[in-house]
Design a protein around this motif. Structure first.
Motif, PDB file in Angstrom:
ATOM      1  N   SER A   1      -7.557   7.126   0.959  1.00 24.29           N
ATOM      2  CA  SER A   1      -6.637   7.096   2.129  1.00 24.29           C
ATOM      3  C   SER A   1      -7.209   6.171   3.085  1.00 24.29           C
ATOM      4  CB  SER A   1      -6.355   8.401   2.976  1.00 24.29           C
ATOM      5  OG  SER A   1      -7.681   8.812   3.384  1.00 24.29           O
ATOM      6  N   ASP A   2      -8.433   5.526   3.018  1.00 18.79           N
ATOM      7  CA  ASP A   2      -9.013   4.633   4.042  1.00 18.79           C
ATOM      8  C   ASP A   2      -9.252   3.277   3.142  1.00 18.79           C
ATOM      9  OD1 ASP A   2     -10.787   5.237   2.215  1.00 18.79           O
ATOM     10  OD2 ASP A   2     -12.447   5.558   3.736  1.00 18.79           O
ATOM     11  N   TYR A   3      -8.493   2.978   2.113  1.00 23.01           N
ATOM     12  CA  TYR A   3      -8.631   1.987   1.462  1.00 23.01           C
ATOM     13  C   TYR A   3      -8.162   0.366   2.159  1.00 23.01           C
ATOM     14  CZ  TYR A   3      -7.336  -1.349  -2.363  1.00 23.01           C
ATOM     15  OH  TYR A   3      -7.516  -2.619  -3.344  1.00 23.01           O
ATOM     16  N   ARG A   4      -7.191   0.489   2.992  1.00 25.37           N
ATOM     17  CA  ARG A   4      -7.007  -0.790   3.608  1.00 25.37           C
ATOM     18  C   ARG A   4      -7.805  -1.115   4.781  1.00 25.37           C
ATOM     19  NH1 ARG A   4      -0.795  -1.345   4.252  1.00 25.37           N
ATOM     20  NH2 ARG A   4      -1.517  -3.601   4.872  1.00 25.37           N
TER      21      ARG A   4
ATOM     22  N   HIS B   1      -7.261   4.945  -4.524  1.00 28.19           N
ATOM     23  CA  HIS B   1      -8.477   4.043  -3.937  1.00 28.19           C
ATOM     24  C   HIS B   1      -8.952   4.906  -2.725  1.00 28.19           C
ATOM     25  CE1 HIS B   1      -7.725   0.857  -6.251  1.00 28.19           C
ATOM     26  NE2 HIS B   1      -6.695   0.725  -5.807  1.00 28.19           N
TER      27      HIS B   1
ATOM     28  N   MET C   1       1.632   5.426  -2.025  1.00 29.48           N
ATOM     29  CA  MET C   1       0.889   6.751  -2.016  1.00 29.48           C
ATOM     30  C   MET C   1       0.345   6.693  -3.401  1.00 29.48           C
ATOM     31  SD  MET C   1       4.212   9.352  -3.253  1.00 29.48           S
ATOM     32  CE  MET C   1       4.172  10.040  -1.802  1.00 29.48           C
TER      33      MET C   1
ATOM     34  N   ASP D   1      -1.734   3.996  -4.329  1.00 29.88           N
ATOM     35  CA  ASP D   1      -2.835   3.195  -3.987  1.00 29.88           C
ATOM     36  C   ASP D   1      -3.682   4.435  -3.371  1.00 29.88           C
ATOM     37  OD1 ASP D   1      -2.481   0.343  -4.559  1.00 29.88           O
ATOM     38  OD2 ASP D   1      -0.616   0.624  -3.081  1.00 29.88           O
ATOM     39  N   ARG D   2      -3.341   5.297  -2.389  1.00 25.63           N
ATOM     40  CA  ARG D   2      -3.993   6.120  -1.709  1.00 25.63           C
ATOM     41  C   ARG D   2      -4.679   7.008  -2.761  1.00 25.63           C
ATOM     42  NH1 ARG D   2      -0.080   5.757   1.943  1.00 25.63           N
ATOM     43  NH2 ARG D   2       1.242   7.580   1.240  1.00 25.63           N
ATOM     44  N   HIS D   3      -3.826   7.304  -3.841  1.00 22.02           N
ATOM     45  CA  HIS D   3      -4.326   8.298  -4.809  1.00 22.02           C
ATOM     46  C   HIS D   3      -5.604   7.673  -5.710  1.00 22.02           C
ATOM     47  CE1 HIS D   3      -4.413  11.429  -8.014  1.00 22.02           C
ATOM     48  NE2 HIS D   3      -4.452  10.651  -8.811  1.00 22.02           N
TER      49      HIS D   3
ATOM     50  N   PHE E   1       0.738  -1.239   0.114  1.00 20.08           N
ATOM     51  CA  PHE E   1       0.070   0.062  -0.129  1.00 20.08           C
ATOM     52  C   PHE E   1       0.847   1.171  -0.194  1.00 20.08           C
ATOM     53  CE2 PHE E   1      -3.014   3.077   1.838  1.00 20.08           C
ATOM     54  CZ  PHE E   1      -3.886   3.037   0.895  1.00 20.08           C
TER      55      PHE E   1
END
Length: 64
Positions: free
Chosen positions: A60-63, A58, A52, A54-56, A50
């Protein structure tokens, strides 16, 4: 706000003329990342990967 000139992850300068498929320095669509970083992120086989990128894509709360 001006367009970014460097990748937000690896800090490589964007090169729109770079036509390589893998590890390209061109900008990935309208994201702040180069195609190389997006390719490495999406191609990762690490289960808990995971970053940055992925954060972009999905959020910031993707995980969680």
């Amino acid at each position: 706000m001006s367009e970014p000139t460097h990748c937000a992850k690896c800090r490589r300068e964007f090169d729109p003329g770079d036509i390589r498929y893998i590890d390209s320095a061109r900008r990935y669509s309208s994201t702040p990342f180069c195609s190389g970083c997006v390719d490495h992120c999406r191609g990762s086989e690490i289960a808990d990967h995971f970053c940055m990128v992925d954060r972009h894509f999905h959020g910031s709360d993707y995980r969680t």
